[in-house]
Design a protein around this motif. Sequence first.
Motif, PDB file in Angstrom:
ATOM      1  N   MET A 156       0.827  -1.200   0.000  1.00  0.00           N
ATOM      2  CA  MET A 156       0.000   0.000   0.000  1.00  0.00           C
ATOM      3  C   MET A 156       0.865   1.255   0.000  1.00  0.00           C
ATOM      4  O   MET A 156       0.611   2.196  -0.771  1.00  0.00           O
ATOM      5  N   MET A 157       1.901   1.294   0.848  1.00  0.00           N
ATOM      6  CA  MET A 157       2.759   2.477   0.907  1.00  0.00           C
ATOM      7  C   MET A 157       3.468   2.715  -0.424  1.00  0.00           C
ATOM      8  O   MET A 157       3.576   3.855  -0.887  1.00  0.00           O
ATOM      9  N   LYS A 158       3.940   1.647  -1.046  1.00  0.00           N
ATOM     10  CA  LYS A 158       4.614   1.785  -2.340  1.00  0.00           C
ATOM     11  C   LYS A 158       3.641   2.286  -3.406  1.00  0.00           C
ATOM     12  O   LYS A 158       3.989   3.145  -4.239  1.00  0.00           O
ATOM     13  N   ALA A 159       2.412   1.781  -3.375  1.00  0.00           N
ATOM     14  CA  ALA A 159       1.420   2.197  -4.374  1.00  0.00           C
ATOM     15  C   ALA A 159       1.010   3.650  -4.170  1.00  0.00           C
ATOM     16  O   ALA A 159       0.820   4.394  -5.152  1.00  0.00           O
ATOM     17  N   VAL A 160       0.860   4.095  -2.924  1.00  0.00           N
ATOM     18  CA  VAL A 160       0.501   5.494  -2.653  1.00  0.00           C
ATOM     19  C   VAL A 160       1.619   6.422  -3.115  1.00  0.00           C
ATOM     20  O   VAL A 160       1.359   7.472  -3.720  1.00  0.00           O
ATOM     21  N   ASN A 161       2.869   6.050  -2.847  1.00  0.00           N
ATOM     22  CA  ASN A 161       3.995   6.864  -3.320  1.00  0.00           C
ATOM     23  C   ASN A 161       4.014   6.947  -4.840  1.00  0.00           C
ATOM     24  O   ASN A 161       4.287   8.011  -5.414  1.00  0.00           O
ATOM     25  N   ALA A 162       3.727   5.819  -5.504  1.00  0.00           N
ATOM     26  CA  ALA A 162       3.703   5.811  -6.971  1.00  0.00           C
ATOM     27  C   ALA A 162       2.587   6.721  -7.490  1.00  0.00           C
ATOM     28  O   ALA A 162       2.773   7.454  -8.480  1.00  0.00           O
ATOM     29  N   PHE A 163       1.418   6.685  -6.851  1.00  0.00           N
ATOM     30  CA  PHE A 163       0.306   7.550  -7.249  1.00  0.00           C
ATOM     31  C   PHE A 163       0.694   9.029  -7.102  1.00  0.00           C
ATOM     32  O   PHE A 163       0.412   9.855  -7.986  1.00  0.00           O
ATOM     33  N   TYR A 164       1.382   9.342  -6.003  1.00  0.00           N
ATOM     34  CA  TYR A 164       1.776  10.733  -5.766  1.00  0.00           C
ATOM     35  C   TYR A 164       2.819  11.185  -6.786  1.00  0.00           C
ATOM     36  O   TYR A 164       2.778  12.329  -7.266  1.00  0.00           O
TER      37      TYR A 164
END
Length: 332
Positions: A156-164
């Motif tokens: 989840m943290m990796k995906a949120v960073n990628a979205f940002y």
Amino acid sequence: MPTYYPIDEAAARRAKEMNSFSGYKPGSATESYRQSVDEAAAIAEAQKARVDPMYHEKIDRLLDVYARKLAENINQSHAIAARCPSILIAGPANFPVRKKEKQNQAADANMAEWNRIHGLLDKIRGIGTGGISSDDENALQKLREKLARHEREQEMMKAVNAFYRKHGTLDGCPLLSAGDAEKIKVAMARDWRAAPKPYECYRLSNNNQTIHSIKARIAELEAKQSSPAPEGWSFDGGRVVMNQGENRIQILFDDKPGAGVRSQLKHAGFRWAPSQGAWQRMLNQNGIYAAKTVTEKWMTPAEQAESTTEQVLDEEPSSEEPALFSYPQQSM
């Protein structure tokens, strides 16, 4: 009933006389100390009522450490207070300023120790509520569930960073609720970094380290469950037993060991268990290593040769439980 340790009433009286014109009430220092120990005992009993009985021995042991160290700290405090009189008692003429400064420094160090001792109460409150014990029959299941949670969090943290990185905003991120997105925005606005991320590298690194640690514990427990029970050994005056039912390595003596032997056992992490009639600690490689080290001086050459756990001596203990490698020679 907790164990009370002695308070030096004479030192308490001298400390009072050096700092106050009012008289000392006999026994007041001991009474105050025992009240503090009773309050700690109430915390310990409340914690024992909340957790599994397997933790009760540890709670009692920590309570005893608190009572002993608190008595030592109080006695030291009185000794320090008696080193130099208060200026109200001695008067300003020829007052030993340098001596008073040294006294104040010692008092500050004593107070810091007092704070550390009272921190033991927080440890008592946390016993049995933190991690997953290897004694738990559902430990593997709980560890696997914990691993899954941390792995989901990592993704989840990796995906949120990628979205940002892609959108430059957290608005519309499908992995975050509106409330969570706002909290992260506020945290990023306060961040000292020039280009803050929703989840900084240290967050991912720490979580990844936790994942590796959980995997290692799972592998250790799986190997333990699939391996045959290790065999114990005998020594002059007793024997070592691998009690897998209790998940403990136990040292049993034919007769009560002397004070020197008991001291060695305690330093090696063993604790007396009246219900088992044995000195014991957790059954793992560190426990076997400690038992081997502490008992080998009581073994004859033939017994050492027959020991089936000789290979343990070639292994370094893990960092999870420190083990002492040598002990002073003591007679039974």
